[in-house]
Write an enzyme that holds these catalytic residues in place. Structure first.
Site, PDB file in Angstrom:
ATOM      1  N   ASN A  20       1.476   3.887  -3.117  1.00 30.15           N
ATOM      2  CA  ASN A  20       1.101   5.293  -2.969  1.00 30.15           C
ATOM      3  C   ASN A  20       2.250   6.219  -3.372  1.00 30.15           C
ATOM      4  O   ASN A  20       2.029   7.228  -4.047  1.00 30.15           O
ATOM      5  CB  ASN A  20       0.694   5.593  -1.521  1.00 30.15           C
ATOM      6  CG  ASN A  20      -0.747   5.195  -1.234  1.00 30.15           C
ATOM      7  OD1 ASN A  20      -1.488   4.821  -2.141  1.00 30.15           O
ATOM      8  ND2 ASN A  20      -1.136   5.273   0.024  1.00 30.15           N
ATOM      9  N   GLU A  35       0.827  -1.220   0.000  1.00 32.59           N
ATOM     10  CA  GLU A  35       0.000   0.000   0.000  1.00 32.59           C
ATOM     11  C   GLU A  35       0.853   1.259   0.000  1.00 32.59           C
ATOM     12  O   GLU A  35       0.635   2.174  -0.795  1.00 32.59           O
ATOM     13  CB  GLU A  35      -0.936   0.022   1.227  1.00 32.59           C
ATOM     14  CG  GLU A  35      -2.003  -1.052   1.251  1.00 32.59           C
ATOM     15  CD  GLU A  35      -2.894  -1.049   0.036  1.00 32.59           C
ATOM     16  OE1 GLU A  35      -3.029  -0.001  -0.620  1.00 32.59           O
ATOM     17  OE2 GLU A  35      -3.450  -2.110  -0.283  1.00 32.59           O
ATOM     18  N   ARG A  61      -8.665   3.608  -8.450  1.00 31.54           N
ATOM     19  CA  ARG A  61      -8.180   3.432  -7.079  1.00 31.54           C
ATOM     20  C   ARG A  61      -9.402   3.318  -6.184  1.00 31.54           C
ATOM     21  O   ARG A  61     -10.416   3.996  -6.410  1.00 31.54           O
ATOM     22  CB  ARG A  61      -7.330   4.627  -6.612  1.00 31.54           C
ATOM     23  CG  ARG A  61      -6.180   5.031  -7.506  1.00 31.54           C
ATOM     24  CD  ARG A  61      -5.343   3.903  -7.999  1.00 31.54           C
ATOM     25  NE  ARG A  61      -4.829   3.047  -6.941  1.00 31.54           N
ATOM     26  CZ  ARG A  61      -4.124   1.951  -7.190  1.00 31.54           C
ATOM     27  NH1 ARG A  61      -3.888   1.562  -8.431  1.00 31.54           N
ATOM     28  NH2 ARG A  61      -3.678   1.225  -6.198  1.00 31.54           N
TER      29      ARG A  61
HETATM   30  N1  LIG Z   1       2.925   9.156  -0.894  1.00 33.32           N
HETATM   31  C1  LIG Z   1       1.907   9.954  -1.247  1.00 33.32           C
HETATM   32  N2  LIG Z   1       2.144  11.133  -1.883  1.00 33.32           N
HETATM   33  C2  LIG Z   1       1.132  11.962  -2.236  1.00 33.32           C
HETATM   34  N3  LIG Z   1      -0.174  11.698  -2.010  1.00 33.32           N
HETATM   35  C3  LIG Z   1      -0.486  10.556  -1.386  1.00 33.32           C
HETATM   36  C4  LIG Z   1       0.536   9.627  -0.958  1.00 33.32           C
HETATM   37  N4  LIG Z   1      -0.083   8.590  -0.343  1.00 33.32           N
HETATM   38  C5  LIG Z   1      -1.403   8.859  -0.386  1.00 33.32           C
HETATM   39  N5  LIG Z   1      -1.664  10.027  -0.997  1.00 33.32           N
HETATM   40  C6  LIG Z   1      -2.997  10.661  -1.173  1.00 33.32           C
HETATM   41  O1  LIG Z   1      -3.899  10.076  -0.251  1.00 33.32           O
HETATM   42  C7  LIG Z   1      -5.043   9.539  -0.932  1.00 33.32           C
HETATM   43  C8  LIG Z   1      -5.535   8.312  -0.203  1.00 33.32           C
HETATM   44  O2  LIG Z   1      -4.586   7.250  -0.253  1.00 33.32           O
HETATM   45  P1  LIG Z   1      -5.093   5.746  -0.170  1.00 33.32           P
HETATM   46  O3  LIG Z   1      -3.929   4.837  -0.314  1.00 33.32           O
HETATM   47  O4  LIG Z   1      -5.942   5.591   1.036  1.00 33.32           O
HETATM   48  O5  LIG Z   1      -6.065   5.629  -1.438  1.00 33.32           O
HETATM   49  P2  LIG Z   1      -5.659   5.516  -2.983  1.00 33.32           P
HETATM   50  O6  LIG Z   1      -4.208   5.245  -3.127  1.00 33.32           O
HETATM   51  O7  LIG Z   1      -6.186   6.706  -3.690  1.00 33.32           O
HETATM   52  O8  LIG Z   1      -6.471   4.224  -3.433  1.00 33.32           O
HETATM   53  P3  LIG Z   1      -6.039   2.686  -3.150  1.00 33.32           P
HETATM   54  O9  LIG Z   1      -4.932   2.711  -2.137  1.00 33.32           O
HETATM   55  O10 LIG Z   1      -7.258   2.050  -2.596  1.00 33.32           O
HETATM   56  O11 LIG Z   1      -5.643   2.146  -4.430  1.00 33.32           O
HETATM   57  C9  LIG Z   1      -4.567   9.288  -2.350  1.00 33.32           C
HETATM   58  O12 LIG Z   1      -5.625   9.296  -3.280  1.00 33.32           O
HETATM   59  C10 LIG Z   1      -3.582  10.443  -2.559  1.00 33.32           C
HETATM   60  O13 LIG Z   1      -4.261  11.624  -2.916  1.00 33.32           O
HETATM   61 MG   LIG Z   2      -3.243   3.752  -2.059  1.00 32.47          MG
END
Ligand SMILES: Nc1ncnc2c1ncn2[C@@H]1O[C@H](COP(=O)(O)OP(=O)(O)OP(=O)(O)O)[C@@H](O)[C@H]1O
Ligand SMILES: [Mg+2]
Lengths: 116, 146
Positions: B50, B46, B105
């Site tokens: 990200n 995860e 996502r």
């Molecule tokens: N390392 C990062 N840098 C910049 N933004 C981030 C980062 N990690 C998370 N985010 C932001 O936080 C939001 C939520 O993250 P999360 O992992 O919960 O969901 P997602 O990645 O959008 O979907 P999924 O993990 O279910 O595929 C992301 O959509 C993104 O906008």
């Molecule tokens: Mg994610």
């Protein structure tokens, strides 16, 4: 270890068998292959067999949700077979468990859909 | 005794499985249960995903940094990127929140991290990057101590 995808079409049912690891790296391929088959063969229901799947993360949830939305337009159902406890927890957290049906095997799933 | 492992690699999706396996192999010396190992692998996946898709927006020039520290039965993961950063951390943590719905996502990454680990801390500054710290107490080795 990557993801192997096997697809079989029977009437308006797409059976997808996954083996290996479903993550962000392999999700794209699954998305492309499944959504192409759904459109091309006018698929209504999906049977997703996870018996040989060894790993899945949120990227997998995303593709499954995406395909569910695709078949929902045709009032189709998604049946997931042989789900492992860790993957079931992911389905539970995301709410997917409420919208897909679970079955132990493909045969049970086909029966549920009135085939076999 | 504290034992530390550091890893750094290009922000490429083919490195996601490498990162999971490398962290799992390091933690294996604590003799975790299969469930604990799966949980930690999922969480690594995860955070690294990200960094690649959100932090670096798929720019392979980006680097992802992982530090794992084990001490008795405690696992501490620190995963860092020097990407775009998170605009609103509280919003990002909400289940199903995603800034990339077009990429299919599910917005479940942070929820999974919170469910599978005992502690999470998110430090992020826009334009500078993101540091995710996660802690988990393993149960089995706990039993040995008592
Ligand atoms: N390392 C990062 N840098 C910049 N933004 C981030 C980062 N990690 C998370 N985010 C932001 O936080 C939001 C939520 O993250 P999360 O992992 O919960 O969901 P997602 O990645 O959008 O979907 P999924 O993990 O279910 O595929 C992301 O959509 C993104 O906008
Ligand atoms: Mg994610």
């Amino acid at each position: 270890m990557s993801l192997e995808i096997e697809q079989e079409i029977r009437d308006n049912i797409l059976c997808i068998r996954l083996s290996g690891e479903l993550d962000h790296h392999s999700a794209e391929d699954l998305k492309n292959r499944a959504s192409t088959a759904i459109v091309k063969h006018n698929i209504r229901h999906i049977i997703l067999n996870l018996e040989e799947l060894s790993f899945m993360d949120s990227s997998g949830l995303g593709v499954v949700m995406g395909r569910y939305k695709q078949i929902k337009q045709n009032h189709g159902e998604m049946i997931v077979c042989a789900i492992s406890p860790p993957v079931k927890r992911l389905f539970e957290m995301s709410g997917l468990l409420k919208i897909v049906k679970l079955e132990l095997s493909e045969e049970n799933a086909l029966q549920k859909l009135g085939v076999a | 005794m504290k034992n530390v492992m550091n890893l750094q690699f290009s922000a490429l999706s083919q490195n996601e499985s490498f990162a999971r396996v490398a962290v799992a192999a390091f933690i294996a010396q604590l003799d975790p249960t299969m469930d604990e190992l799966t949980e930690i692998k999922t969480v690594v996946s995860e955070v690294v995903t990200n960094s690649i898709i959100h932090g670096y927006e798929n720019d392979p020039e980006g680097m992802v940094y992982i530090s794992v520290s084990i001490d008795d039965s405690t696992v501490e993961l620190t995963i860092r990127d020097e990407g775009v950063g998170i605009l609103d951390v509280e919003e990002a943590r909400q289940p199903l929140f995603t800034t990339k719905p077009d990429l299919e996502r599910s917005g479940m990454g942070f929820t999974i991290m919170e469910n599978f680990m005992d502690e999470i801390s998110i430090i992020s500054h826009t334009g500078e990057g993101t540091i995710i710290r996660l802690k988990k107490q393993l149960t089995k080795s706990n039993a040995f101590c008592n």
